[in-house]
Structures are given as structure tokens and as C-alpha cells.
Design a protein around this motif. Structure first.
Motif, PDB file in Angstrom:
ATOM      1  N   SER A 122       2.210 -25.863  -8.582  1.00 48.90           N
ATOM      2  CA  SER A 122       3.162 -24.901  -8.027  1.00 48.90           C
ATOM      3  C   SER A 122       2.957 -24.733  -6.528  1.00 48.90           C
ATOM      4  N   TYR A 123       1.711 -24.753  -6.104  1.00 52.97           N
ATOM      5  CA  TYR A 123       1.397 -24.658  -4.678  1.00 52.97           C
ATOM      6  C   TYR A 123       1.988 -25.861  -3.941  1.00 52.97           C
ATOM      7  N   LEU A 124       1.850 -27.032  -4.523  1.00 49.36           N
ATOM      8  CA  LEU A 124       2.418 -28.250  -3.948  1.00 49.36           C
ATOM      9  C   LEU A 124       3.944 -28.162  -3.893  1.00 49.36           C
ATOM     10  N   ILE A 125       4.552 -27.680  -4.954  1.00 47.56           N
ATOM     11  CA  ILE A 125       6.011 -27.532  -4.994  1.00 47.56           C
ATOM     12  C   ILE A 125       6.479 -26.567  -3.906  1.00 47.56           C
ATOM     13  N   SER A 126       5.730 -25.485  -3.705  1.00 44.71           N
ATOM     14  CA  SER A 126       6.122 -24.535  -2.654  1.00 44.71           C
ATOM     15  C   SER A 126       6.049 -25.207  -1.282  1.00 44.71           C
ATOM     16  N   GLY A 127       5.034 -26.042  -1.074  1.00 48.20           N
ATOM     17  CA  GLY A 127       4.941 -26.781   0.188  1.00 48.20           C
ATOM     18  C   GLY A 127       6.137 -27.692   0.391  1.00 48.20           C
ATOM     19  N   TYR A 140       2.702 -27.635   6.237  1.00 49.60           N
ATOM     20  CA  TYR A 140       1.490 -28.299   6.720  1.00 49.60           C
ATOM     21  C   TYR A 140       0.249 -27.512   6.293  1.00 49.60           C
ATOM     22  N   GLN A 141       0.299 -26.188   6.444  1.00 52.10           N
ATOM     23  CA  GLN A 141      -0.833 -25.332   6.035  1.00 52.10           C
ATOM     24  C   GLN A 141      -1.115 -25.475   4.540  1.00 52.10           C
ATOM     25  N   ILE A 142      -0.062 -25.474   3.753  1.00 55.66           N
ATOM     26  CA  ILE A 142      -0.222 -25.583   2.301  1.00 55.66           C
ATOM     27  C   ILE A 142      -0.825 -26.927   1.926  1.00 55.66           C
ATOM     28  N   PHE A 143      -0.279 -27.997   2.485  1.00 55.98           N
ATOM     29  CA  PHE A 143      -0.781 -29.332   2.149  1.00 55.98           C
ATOM     30  C   PHE A 143      -2.238 -29.499   2.592  1.00 55.98           C
ATOM     31  N   GLN A 144      -2.579 -29.002   3.781  1.00 56.17           N
ATOM     32  CA  GLN A 144      -3.962 -29.073   4.242  1.00 56.17           C
ATOM     33  C   GLN A 144      -4.897 -28.283   3.320  1.00 56.17           C
ATOM     34  N   ASP A 145      -4.440 -27.120   2.900  1.00 58.29           N
ATOM     35  CA  ASP A 145      -5.245 -26.289   1.988  1.00 58.29           C
ATOM     36  C   ASP A 145      -5.485 -27.011   0.665  1.00 58.29           C
ATOM     37  N   ILE A 146      -4.450 -27.656   0.162  1.00 60.04           N
ATOM     38  CA  ILE A 146      -4.589 -28.398  -1.096  1.00 60.04           C
ATOM     39  C   ILE A 146      -5.593 -29.534  -0.930  1.00 60.04           C
ATOM     40  N   ILE A 147      -5.485 -30.274   0.161  1.00 60.85           N
ATOM     41  CA  ILE A 147      -6.369 -31.425   0.378  1.00 60.85           C
ATOM     42  C   ILE A 147      -7.824 -30.972   0.496  1.00 60.85           C
ATOM     43  N   LYS A 148      -8.058 -29.905   1.222  1.00 61.20           N
ATOM     44  CA  LYS A 148      -9.425 -29.439   1.464  1.00 61.20           C
ATOM     45  C   LYS A 148     -10.042 -28.710   0.279  1.00 61.20           C
ATOM     46  N   ASN A 149      -9.244 -27.971  -0.465  1.00 56.98           N
ATOM     47  CA  ASN A 149      -9.804 -27.038  -1.443  1.00 56.98           C
ATOM     48  C   ASN A 149      -9.466 -27.316  -2.895  1.00 56.98           C
ATOM     49  N   LYS A 154      -5.235 -35.871  -8.154  1.00 53.11           N
ATOM     50  CA  LYS A 154      -3.816 -36.255  -8.244  1.00 53.11           C
ATOM     51  C   LYS A 154      -2.974 -35.381  -7.309  1.00 53.11           C
ATOM     52  N   ILE A 155      -3.185 -34.095  -7.360  1.00 55.59           N
ATOM     53  CA  ILE A 155      -2.394 -33.185  -6.526  1.00 55.59           C
ATOM     54  C   ILE A 155      -2.798 -33.332  -5.060  1.00 55.59           C
ATOM     55  N   ALA A 156      -4.068 -33.550  -4.794  1.00 59.58           N
ATOM     56  CA  ALA A 156      -4.524 -33.773  -3.415  1.00 59.58           C
ATOM     57  C   ALA A 156      -3.887 -35.039  -2.838  1.00 59.58           C
ATOM     58  N   GLN A 157      -3.780 -36.089  -3.655  1.00 55.52           N
ATOM     59  CA  GLN A 157      -3.144 -37.332  -3.198  1.00 55.52           C
ATOM     60  C   GLN A 157      -1.669 -37.091  -2.886  1.00 55.52           C
ATOM     61  N   GLU A 158      -1.011 -36.305  -3.734  1.00 56.53           N
ATOM     62  CA  GLU A 158       0.397 -35.999  -3.478  1.00 56.53           C
ATOM     63  C   GLU A 158       0.555 -35.204  -2.186  1.00 56.53           C
ATOM     64  N   ALA A 159      -0.369 -34.281  -1.932  1.00 55.99           N
ATOM     65  CA  ALA A 159      -0.316 -33.493  -0.694  1.00 55.99           C
ATOM     66  C   ALA A 159      -0.539 -34.389   0.515  1.00 55.99           C
ATOM     67  N   GLU A 160      -1.468 -35.343   0.406  1.00 52.72           N
ATOM     68  CA  GLU A 160      -1.693 -36.299   1.502  1.00 52.72           C
ATOM     69  C   GLU A 160      -0.447 -37.136   1.764  1.00 52.72           C
ATOM     70  N   LEU A 161       0.210 -37.554   0.682  1.00 48.50           N
ATOM     71  CA  LEU A 161       1.436 -38.326   0.810  1.00 48.50           C
ATOM     72  C   LEU A 161       2.522 -37.504   1.516  1.00 48.50           C
ATOM     73  N   GLU A 162       2.647 -36.248   1.140  1.00 51.39           N
ATOM     74  CA  GLU A 162       3.634 -35.372   1.786  1.00 51.39           C
ATOM     75  C   GLU A 162       3.331 -35.210   3.275  1.00 51.39           C
ATOM     76  N   LEU A 163       2.053 -35.047   3.617  1.00 57.08           N
ATOM     77  CA  LEU A 163       1.675 -34.933   5.031  1.00 57.08           C
ATOM     78  C   LEU A 163       2.008 -36.206   5.798  1.00 57.08           C
ATOM     79  N   THR A 164       1.718 -37.347   5.189  1.00 59.82           N
ATOM     80  CA  THR A 164       2.024 -38.629   5.823  1.00 59.82           C
ATOM     81  C   THR A 164       3.521 -38.757   6.064  1.00 59.82           C
ATOM     82  N   GLN A 165       4.314 -38.393   5.066  1.00 66.60           N
ATOM     83  CA  GLN A 165       5.774 -38.456   5.221  1.00 66.60           C
ATOM     84  C   GLN A 165       6.251 -37.519   6.321  1.00 66.60           C
TER      85      GLN A 165
END
Length: 175
Positions: A122-127, A140-149, A154-165
Motif C-alpha cells: 500500500s505504501y508503494l501504491i501511494s508512492g 521520492y520520499q516514499i520510495f527511498q523510505d521503502i528501499i531503506k527500511n 520484492k517491494i524494495a525492488q519495485e520501489a527502486e524501479l519506480e525511482l529509476t523510471q
């Protein structure tokens, strides 16, 4: 005769005290039983309301479904179906294109269930919703938070992909 009168009064007082103690005991146990019945009925009513929200969604009556979900969340906080009702609410917002409401609802779902896979999702979806609204800073804040914490790779990889995009799109906008 006076002694018999005192004994008689003492016996009556003991009898009355015993009756009061027993009455208190039975009323307390009846109260506990009544509370259990009310709790069970409250859960049943909440389930009926959540089912109604789901039926409205299936019938594509999004306004009624949203209102039913909101009523459920107000009337039955902490109900076992809360997560499901929040997901129904998100589905309605997605269908109606209310991206801000979707992002806020998904953030609330994350805050209610932060240590679950579904909460992190859900956090990823909100991002992602914030990206769609053009609020890249918040996303950006949400995706960084997901990656770090996050503990979910799987969800961290998706957040990294979103940041890259986001970075690729940002570079293409600047050219």
C-alpha cells in the motif's frame, strides 16, 4: 429476649449481605455475557456493511460503495474487516480516477498495517499515485523510505524501479 433480638438482627444482616454479594456476582457475570453478545453482534453488523460495500463496487455503484466504506471505517474501528474495506475503498478511487484519495487511503492502510506485506504494498501504491499526480518529491520520499527500511525485497525492488523510471523521465524532461 434482648439477646434473641440481637441474634435475629445479626442473622438478617448476614442474610441480606449474602444476597447482595450473590446478586453482584450474578449481575457481573451477566454483564460480561451481555458485552460478549454485543461484541459479536457488532462484528456481524460490520461484516454486513463491508459486504454491502463490496456489492456496490461489483455493481459499479462507486459513490454508494465509497460512502458505505467510509461509514464502516467510522462505525467499526479495529474491526477484522478493516483492511478489506480499505482495499475496496482504494478500488473505488482507482475506478473513479480520484488519485489523491487513493494515495491518502493507501497511506492510511500502510499506517494501520505497517509490518505486513500488504501494508508495504500500500505504501508503494501511494508512492505511485503521487507520481501520477506530479508530486515527485513526495513519491521520492516514499520510495527511498521503502528501499531503506523494508524487509521485503520484492517491494524494495519495485520501489527502486519506480525511482529509476522517475529519474529517466526527469532527465528526458530536462532535454
Amino acid at each position: 429476649m434482648r439477646q434473641n433480638s440481637k441474634l435475629w438482627r445479626g442473622s438478617i444482616q448476614t442474610f441480606v449481605l449474602t444476597i447482595l454479594i450473590l446478586g453482584s456476582f450474578f449481575s457481573i457475570s451477566a454483564l460480561g455475557n451481555t458485552q460478549a453478545v454485543f461484541a459479536k453482534e457488532r462484528d456481524r453488523q460490520g461484516e454486513l456493511l463491508s459486504q454491502k460495500a463490496k456489492e456496490f463496487l461489483e455493481d459499479r455503484n462507486h459513490y454508494q460503495s465509497v460512502e458505505t466504506c467510509k461509514s464502516f471505517l467510522i462505525l467499526y474501528p479495529g474491526h477484522p474487516k478493516t483492511r478489506e474495506v480499505r482495499k475496496i475503498l482504494s478500488a473505488n478511487y482507482r475506478m473513479t480516477g480520484d488519485i489523491l484519495a487513493l494515495a491518502e487511503n493507501e497511506l492510511k492502510l500502510y499506517k494501520e498495517f505497517p509490518n505486513t506485506e500488504e501494508g508495504l504494498e500500500s505504501y508503494l501504491i501511494s508512492g505511485k499515485a503521487y507520481v501520477r499526480m506530479g508530486r515527485e518529491d513526495k513519491a521520492y520520499q516514499i520510495f527511498q523510505d521503502i528501499i531503506k527500511n523494508t524487509y521485503s525485497s520484492k517491494i524494495a525492488q519495485e520501489a527502486e524501479l519506480e525511482l529509476t523510471q522517475m529519474e529517466i523521465l526527469g532527465e528526458s524532461k530536462n532535454k
